[in-house]
Enzyme design. Structure first.
Site, PDB file in Angstrom:
ATOM      1  N   SER A   1      -2.224   3.930  -2.526  1.00  0.00           N
ATOM      2  CA  SER A   1      -0.831   3.720  -2.916  1.00  0.00           C
ATOM      3  C   SER A   1      -0.790   2.751  -4.088  1.00  0.00           C
ATOM      4  O   SER A   1      -1.806   2.158  -4.448  1.00  0.00           O
ATOM      5  CB  SER A   1      -0.053   3.125  -1.744  1.00  0.00           C
ATOM      6  OG  SER A   1      -0.572   1.831  -1.473  1.00  0.00           O
ATOM      7  N   LYS A   2       0.388   2.561  -4.636  1.00  0.00           N
ATOM      8  CA  LYS A   2       0.577   1.630  -5.756  1.00  0.00           C
ATOM      9  C   LYS A   2       0.050   0.240  -5.380  1.00  0.00           C
ATOM     10  O   LYS A   2      -0.563  -0.449  -6.168  1.00  0.00           O
ATOM     11  CB  LYS A   2       2.062   1.521  -6.113  1.00  0.00           C
ATOM     12  CG  LYS A   2       2.548   2.715  -6.895  1.00  0.00           C
ATOM     13  CD  LYS A   2       3.347   2.270  -8.118  1.00  0.00           C
ATOM     14  CE  LYS A   2       3.433   3.386  -9.132  1.00  0.00           C
ATOM     15  NZ  LYS A   2       4.584   4.237  -9.001  1.00  0.00           N
ATOM     16  N   ARG A   3       0.309  -0.132  -4.138  1.00  0.00           N
ATOM     17  CA  ARG A   3      -0.121  -1.441  -3.636  1.00  0.00           C
ATOM     18  C   ARG A   3      -1.636  -1.622  -3.800  1.00  0.00           C
ATOM     19  O   ARG A   3      -2.145  -2.700  -3.995  1.00  0.00           O
ATOM     20  CB  ARG A   3       0.283  -1.508  -2.158  1.00  0.00           C
ATOM     21  CG  ARG A   3       0.014  -2.802  -1.440  1.00  0.00           C
ATOM     22  CD  ARG A   3       0.734  -2.776  -0.091  1.00  0.00           C
ATOM     23  NE  ARG A   3       0.376  -1.569   0.677  1.00  0.00           N
ATOM     24  CZ  ARG A   3      -0.670  -1.487   1.470  1.00  0.00           C
ATOM     25  NH1 ARG A   3      -1.472  -2.509   1.614  1.00  0.00           N
ATOM     26  NH2 ARG A   3      -0.920  -0.368   2.143  1.00  0.00           N
TER      27      ARG A   3
ATOM     28  N   GLY B   1      -3.495  -0.303  -6.123  1.00  0.00           N
ATOM     29  CA  GLY B   1      -3.987  -0.144  -7.485  1.00  0.00           C
ATOM     30  C   GLY B   1      -3.964   1.305  -7.932  1.00  0.00           C
ATOM     31  O   GLY B   1      -4.660   1.679  -8.870  1.00  0.00           O
TER      32      GLY B   1
END
Ligand code: GLU
Length: 462
Positions: free
Chosen positions: A237-239, A241
């Site tokens: 996920s974006k979290r 990276g």
């Protein structure tokens, strides 16, 4: 055999690391044998595709150094070609016109679901011999029995019952060819021998193979790469990276570090972690691709970047850090000055951005140097200021201001006073850098030059 690969992004977003890794593997496989690597923009989803994303994907490919052969191919420009393939299939009897409405097809699917079967089109128009007409689509006559088998380059043998695949639409009622048909036509026209792509496409492959067979064409080899997971082995996920390649560019990663890191994510060559571009091309032959999903590790990526920053020729590093230095407000730093700063600081920074930030105290004029409050309170004491004034007297008159002479002078100063180096150095360091960081004091002073060094000492001692 010559190898032809292609990377076929849909321009519905920027190039992300999963797509970049696919592109890297396709590029390496082709470059390994001096084959061809093509780029195809799959822009048929006109609602979600945007020119800005195509531009961004091309820019990211260029930044990564993934050069493609010829001009990029745009699917939206090839409707005629796809329709000629559909026509061939109609003529040879491998496809048929279907007048079922979407509502009717949905009802068939629902009925299959209720009977505990796989939702599918029931082949109602298959033998009706319909002609072209308003609202009619074209479907492929998928074999009713037998298996579709292929040897995936990564996952091994995959076999699917043909009966599982219903008669897929190959041209929609609006006249537009569908995805699987377009991909087959393109891959064949482009002479693609190896299709490497994410395993979200593995269920499309048997369908594409059935189309190849109906056309009497040889299918390419296929390899489906497992997705990249987050460090916690959950969906990336974006979290974690899961960002676009341009984000890594703006973080100050070296393109080759990202290429190296992504190439190693799911591929190995013994225990080797760091490869030059030439080594990657030499060693990557499509073998040793891991069928298990790999976990993205931002810490290792940064480590990898730091290693390359430390070994890059200084002029190259200076050229790469220059835009980050400009961005932080220093416009006209001559390239030799940047080179000198790189030599002094590159061991201490993991990214180009961090490297540029570390230059800042040496680029501002004495009056704008920001002191770290704690360090200033601790080291710019009355005693500290006395040392600075004494040092300033020596620096005013000394002959050379080269690092090795300054080093000797500092040592002589300490030897002739009743002080230890550890009593003098912190005040000098705080005066020069504004905080207790940086590299050798003599190198810092040599870089700043006499006038600037004296200005910093005077300010700190005031
Ligand atoms: N356009 C597809 C995607 O972006 C790739 C299809 C393919 O590689 O065959 O996922």
């Amino acid at each position: 055999m010559s190898i032809v690969t292609r990377f076929a992004p849909s321009p519905t977003g920027h190039l992300h690391i999963g797509g970049a890794r696919t592109a890297i593997f396709c590029w390496l496989l082709a470059r390994h044998v001096n084959g061809r690597f093509y780029l195809r923009i799959e822009d048929t989803d006109t609602l979600r595709s945007k020119q800005e994303y195509t531009d961004s994907i091309l820019a990211s490919m260029r930044w990564l150094g993934l050069d493609w052969d010829g001009e990029p191919v745009y699917q939206t420009k090839r409707a005629q070609l796809y329709n000629s393939y559909v026509d061939k299939l109609l003529v040879s009897g491998h496809a048929y016109w279907c007048s079922c409405t979407p509502e009717e097809v949905e009802a068939m699917r629902e009925k299959a679901r209720q009977n505990g079967e796989k939702p599918r089109y029931n082949g109602q128009c298959r033998e009706r011999g319909l002609e072209a007409g308003q609202g009619r689509c074209v479907r492929l006559k998928t074999p009713l029995s037998g298996k579709v088998v292929f040897d995936d380059l990564i996952k091994g043998r995959i076999a699917v019952e043909a009966a599982e695949l219903d008669d897929m639409v190959i041209r929609r009622a609006d006249g537009m060819p569908t995805y699987n048909l377009a991909v087959v036509a393109d891959d064949h026209e482009m002479g693609v021998t190896h299709v490497l792509r994410g395993d979200d496409h593995v269920s499309n492959t048997p369908r594409q193979i059935v189309i190849y067979e109906a056309l009497g064409l040889d299918a390419p080899r296929f390899g489906h790469m497992p997705m990249i997971l987050g460090p916690d082995r959950q969906k990336l996920s974006k979290r974690h990276g899961a960002r676009a390649v341009i984000d890594y560019e703006s973080d100050g990663l070296l393109p080759h570090a990202l290429v190296n890191y992504l190439a190693r994510l799911g591929w190995s060559h013994g225990d080797q972690e760091l490869f030059s571009r030439e080594e990657l091309i030499r060693y990557f032959d499509g073998a040793n691709l891991n069928p298990a999903a790999a976990a993205f590790d931002p810490v290792k990526l940064e480590w990898c970047n730091a290693q390359f920053m430390r070994t890059l020729p200084i002029e190259e590093l200076a050229a790469l850090v220059a835009p980050f230095v400009r961005e932080s407000g220093f416009d006209n730093i001559p390239v030799e000055r940047l080179g000198a700063l790189c030599v002094m600081f590159r061991e201490r920074a993991n990214t180009l951005r961090a490297l540029a930030v570390s230059f800042r105290p040496l680029l501002v004029p004495a009056g704008e140097l920001v002191y770290n409050e704690k360090d200033a309170a601790k080291h710019l004491t009355d005693a500290g200021k006395r040392h600075l004034r004494a040092l300033a007297k020596i620096f005013e008159v000394c002959g050379s201001f080269a690092a090795n002479d300054l080093e000797k002078m500092l040592n002589t100063f300490v030897d002739h006073s009743s002080l230890s180096f550890r009593e003098v150095a912190p005040s000098l360091r705080t005066a020069l850098m504004g905080f207790m960081g940086g590299t050798h004091l003599s190198e810092i002073m040599a870089f700043l030059g006499r006038e600037e060094t004296l200005a910093r000492l005077a300010r700190a001692a005031s």
